[in-house]
Design an enzyme around this catalytic site. Structure first.
Site, PDB file in Angstrom:
ATOM      1  N   CYS A   1       0.730  -1.210   0.087  1.00 58.16           N
ATOM      2  CA  CYS A   1      -0.046  -0.086  -0.072  1.00 58.16           C
ATOM      3  C   CYS A   1       0.786   1.292   0.058  1.00 58.16           C
ATOM      4  CB  CYS A   1      -0.792   0.142   1.198  1.00 58.16           C
ATOM      5  SG  CYS A   1      -1.914  -1.559   1.260  1.00 58.16           S
TER       6      CYS A   1
ATOM      7  N   ASN B   1     -10.290  -0.194  -0.124  1.00 55.93           N
ATOM      8  CA  ASN B   1      -8.674  -0.203   0.444  1.00 55.93           C
ATOM      9  C   ASN B   1      -8.235  -0.611  -1.152  1.00 55.93           C
ATOM     10  OD1 ASN B   1      -5.999  -0.577   0.689  1.00 55.93           O
ATOM     11  ND2 ASN B   1      -6.195  -1.493   2.542  1.00 55.93           N
TER      12      ASN B   1
ATOM     13  N   HIS C   1      -3.428   7.203   3.262  1.00 56.46           N
ATOM     14  CA  HIS C   1      -3.769   5.644   2.922  1.00 56.46           C
ATOM     15  C   HIS C   1      -5.360   5.465   3.299  1.00 56.46           C
ATOM     16  CE1 HIS C   1      -4.176   1.693   1.194  1.00 56.46           C
ATOM     17  NE2 HIS C   1      -3.813   1.325   2.576  1.00 56.46           N
TER      18      HIS C   1
HETATM   19  N1  COA Z   1     -19.038  -9.315   8.640  1.00 52.76           N
HETATM   20  C1  COA Z   1     -19.493  -9.524  10.153  1.00 52.76           C
HETATM   21  N2  COA Z   1     -18.819  -9.789  11.029  1.00 52.76           N
HETATM   22  C2  COA Z   1     -17.347  -9.990  10.784  1.00 52.76           C
HETATM   23  C3  COA Z   1     -16.836  -9.642   9.762  1.00 52.76           C
HETATM   24  C4  COA Z   1     -17.983  -9.242   8.510  1.00 52.76           C
HETATM   25  N3  COA Z   1     -17.237  -8.921   7.232  1.00 52.76           N
HETATM   26  N4  COA Z   1     -15.789  -9.698   9.859  1.00 52.76           N
HETATM   27  C5  COA Z   1     -15.402 -10.027  10.964  1.00 52.76           C
HETATM   28  N5  COA Z   1     -16.506 -10.383  11.639  1.00 52.76           N
HETATM   29  C6  COA Z   1     -16.467 -10.765  12.917  1.00 52.76           C
HETATM   30  C7  COA Z   1     -15.556 -11.836  13.414  1.00 52.76           C
HETATM   31  O1  COA Z   1     -15.907 -13.281  12.970  1.00 52.76           O
HETATM   32  C8  COA Z   1     -15.541 -11.593  14.995  1.00 52.76           C
HETATM   33  O2  COA Z   1     -16.734 -12.122  15.543  1.00 52.76           O
HETATM   34  P1  COA Z   1     -16.749 -12.928  16.949  1.00 52.76           P
HETATM   35  O3  COA Z   1     -16.345 -12.098  17.789  1.00 52.76           O
HETATM   36  O4  COA Z   1     -17.770 -13.742  17.081  1.00 52.76           O
HETATM   37  O5  COA Z   1     -15.447 -14.030  16.887  1.00 52.76           O
HETATM   38  C9  COA Z   1     -16.033 -10.113  14.970  1.00 52.76           C
HETATM   39  O6  COA Z   1     -16.513  -9.678  13.825  1.00 52.76           O
HETATM   40  C10 COA Z   1     -14.940  -9.257  15.365  1.00 52.76           C
HETATM   41  O7  COA Z   1     -13.735  -9.739  14.539  1.00 52.76           O
HETATM   42  P2  COA Z   1     -12.441  -8.952  14.520  1.00 52.76           P
HETATM   43  O8  COA Z   1     -11.553  -9.424  13.475  1.00 52.76           O
HETATM   44  O9  COA Z   1     -11.846  -9.041  15.881  1.00 52.76           O
HETATM   45  O10 COA Z   1     -12.805  -7.467  14.204  1.00 52.76           O
HETATM   46  P3  COA Z   1     -11.977  -5.885  14.212  1.00 52.76           P
HETATM   47  O11 COA Z   1     -12.857  -5.131  15.113  1.00 52.76           O
HETATM   48  O12 COA Z   1     -10.579  -6.139  14.615  1.00 52.76           O
HETATM   49  O13 COA Z   1     -12.339  -5.502  12.645  1.00 52.76           O
HETATM   50  C11 COA Z   1     -11.087  -5.236  10.787  1.00 52.76           C
HETATM   51  C12 COA Z   1     -11.596  -6.338  11.559  1.00 52.76           C
HETATM   52  C13 COA Z   1     -10.337  -6.081   9.441  1.00 52.76           C
HETATM   53  C14 COA Z   1     -11.893  -4.545  10.111  1.00 52.76           C
HETATM   54  C15 COA Z   1      -9.839  -4.593  11.517  1.00 52.76           C
HETATM   55  O14 COA Z   1      -8.994  -5.119  12.509  1.00 52.76           O
HETATM   56  C16 COA Z   1      -9.069  -3.625  10.756  1.00 52.76           C
HETATM   57  O15 COA Z   1      -9.482  -2.672   9.835  1.00 52.76           O
HETATM   58  N6  COA Z   1      -7.801  -3.764  10.456  1.00 52.76           N
HETATM   59  C17 COA Z   1      -6.955  -3.361   9.647  1.00 52.76           C
HETATM   60  C18 COA Z   1      -7.004  -3.920   8.248  1.00 52.76           C
HETATM   61  C19 COA Z   1      -6.546  -3.014   7.194  1.00 52.76           C
HETATM   62  O16 COA Z   1      -6.966  -1.734   7.117  1.00 52.76           O
HETATM   63  N7  COA Z   1      -5.409  -3.481   6.486  1.00 52.76           N
HETATM   64  C20 COA Z   1      -4.741  -2.772   5.465  1.00 52.76           C
HETATM   65  C21 COA Z   1      -3.755  -1.915   6.041  1.00 52.76           C
HETATM   66  S1  COA Z   1      -2.558  -1.420   4.863  1.00 52.76           S
END
Ligand code: COA
Length: 345
Positions: free
Chosen positions: A127, A302, A272
């Site tokens: 990215c 993204n 970004h």
């Molecule tokens: N829809 C519904 N539920 C979802 C889901 C979706 N698309 N994706 C994950 N979940 C659920 C999970 O299964 C989990 O359920 P559980 O509590 O029953 O196990 C719950 O939501 C929380 O999951 P988690 O992965 O801990 O969520 P989070 O708050 O960390 O959000 C991201 C996930 C990916 C959105 C977040 O971690 C993020 O934005 N990270 C940065 C990613 C990024 O931008 N990367 C590129 C950088 S260059």
């Protein structure tokens, strides 16, 4: 080297440090996939995606490849720079979703532009690719002779996203952004931006937190193999989130400090576009006025390396950048890599 020679080369470098963004362009494929579309395919909802990421929709390719998107954005950037493709001296494409390993996307783009016999290379810093490309272009602009470097970031992320993994597949979209970086600001049709400084970082120790391994030489595929999860983007979301905020903050503050600029002096920050919560956390840490922040993640998701040049070009197109404005670009990505750049309009 003699004293006279070293003086002459110093003089040349100073005189040529006029590196300028003379043209910008962006392109996204026509097809839009909304959060509601995802909710029809898997166990997710518009509410979950919107509150966790700020994304409402993303553009997705149906038949185009990386160099096709790159071409469309390049045509617009060249037009704004008032240049023909034949006036380009170098083509750099930042991508980790190229059309193929060989030929590289830059050669394919060069052919589409109807040009040849110049340097054409791909770079992969995920990215952060566009900002790395700007630094390479800046170096090329300081060499003797006139330079017009096309820096394009183009990604077809949906070709390497696992649509069975609801955590990652909702995050990404396809698109391309291009900039013509020239050794002088003269001649452009629109407002040019001087590339004041670029600050790049990397840390391979953290690479395992965000990967795309399958098909690489450490994870080769044999004839008849079926692809597994590692053929797609895999990431430790929460860890990546924390590093993204911290690293983008540090690399932003460092470039401001070494240029004697306070965050309040920045007219527009173009970060970004990965996740609205990452952008808001960065803005809070930097004590930025939300009015000085450009956000379009809701429309495109993204788009990896393409996200910063798409956002920069859109900010300019929509009148968010005015003559005299100081713009900070900042990105973070797999590797890990991260970087910032200052552009003075
Ligand atoms: N829809 C519904 N539920 C979802 C889901 C979706 N698309 N994706 C994950 N979940 C659920 C999970 O299964 C989990 O359920 P559980 O509590 O029953 O196990 C719950 O939501 C929380 O999951 P988690 O992965 O801990 O969520 P989070 O708050 O960390 O959000 C991201 C996930 C990916 C959105 C977040 O971690 C993020 O934005 N990270 C940065 C990613 C990024 O931008 N990367 C590129 C950088 S260059």
């Amino acid at each position: 080297m003699t004293a006279a020679c070293s003086k002459a080369s110093e003089h040349t470098l100073v005189m040529k440090n006029n590196c300028c963004l003379t043209g910008l362009g962006y392109y996204v494929p026509e097809k839009i996939m909304t959060n509601h579309d995802f909710a029809l395919l898997m166990d997710t909802s518009d509410e979950w995606i919107t509150t966790r990421t700020g994304i409402k929709q993303r553009h997705v390719c149906t038949h185009q490849a990386c160099s096709d998107l790159a071409y469309q954005s390049s045509v617009l950037a060249l037009k704004e720079a008032s240049l023909t493709p034949r006036q380009l001296t170098h083509v750099i494409v930042a991508t980790f979703t190229p059309d193929a390993f060989i030929p590289n996307a830059a050669c394919l783009l060069l052919e589409k532009l109807g040009h040849r016999n110049i340097a054409a290379l791909d770079i992969n810093t995920a990215c952060t690719g566009f900002i790395y490309g700007l630094e390479l272009a800046r170096g090329l602009c300081m060499l003797p002779g006139e330079a017009n470097v096309l820096v394009v970031a183009s990604e077809v992320l949906t070709s390497r996203v696992n649509f069975a993994d609801r955590v990652t597949c909702v995050l990404f979209g396809d698109g391309a952004g291009a900039a013509v970086v020239s050794s002088s600001c003269h001649g452009a049709a629109g407002m040019s931006g001087r590339l004041v400084d670029v600050n790049l970082k990397a840390d391979g120790a953290l690479g395992e937190l965000l990967t795309l391994k399958g098909g690489g030489s450490a994870h080769p595929l044999a004839l008849g193999d079926t692809v597994t999860e590692n053929f797609f983007v895999q990431m430790a979301g929460r860890e990546v989130f924390k590093h993204a905020v911290r690293s983008m903050y540090n690399v932003s503050m460092e470039i401001l400090e070494r240029n004697n600029i306070r965050s309040g002096d920045i007219d527009l920050v173009v970060p970004h576009q990965a996740n609205i919560r990452i952008i808001e956390a960065l803005a809070k840490k930097m004590n930025l006025d939300p009015a000085n922040l450009f956000v379009n993640v809701q429309k495109y998701g993204n788009t990896s390396a393409a996200s910063v040049p798409i956002a920069l070009a859109e900010a300019k197109e929509t009148g968010r950048i005015n003559p005299g404005d100081l713009v900070l670009l900042v990105a973070f990505g797999g590797g890990f890599t991260w970087g910032s750049a200052l552009v003075q309009y």
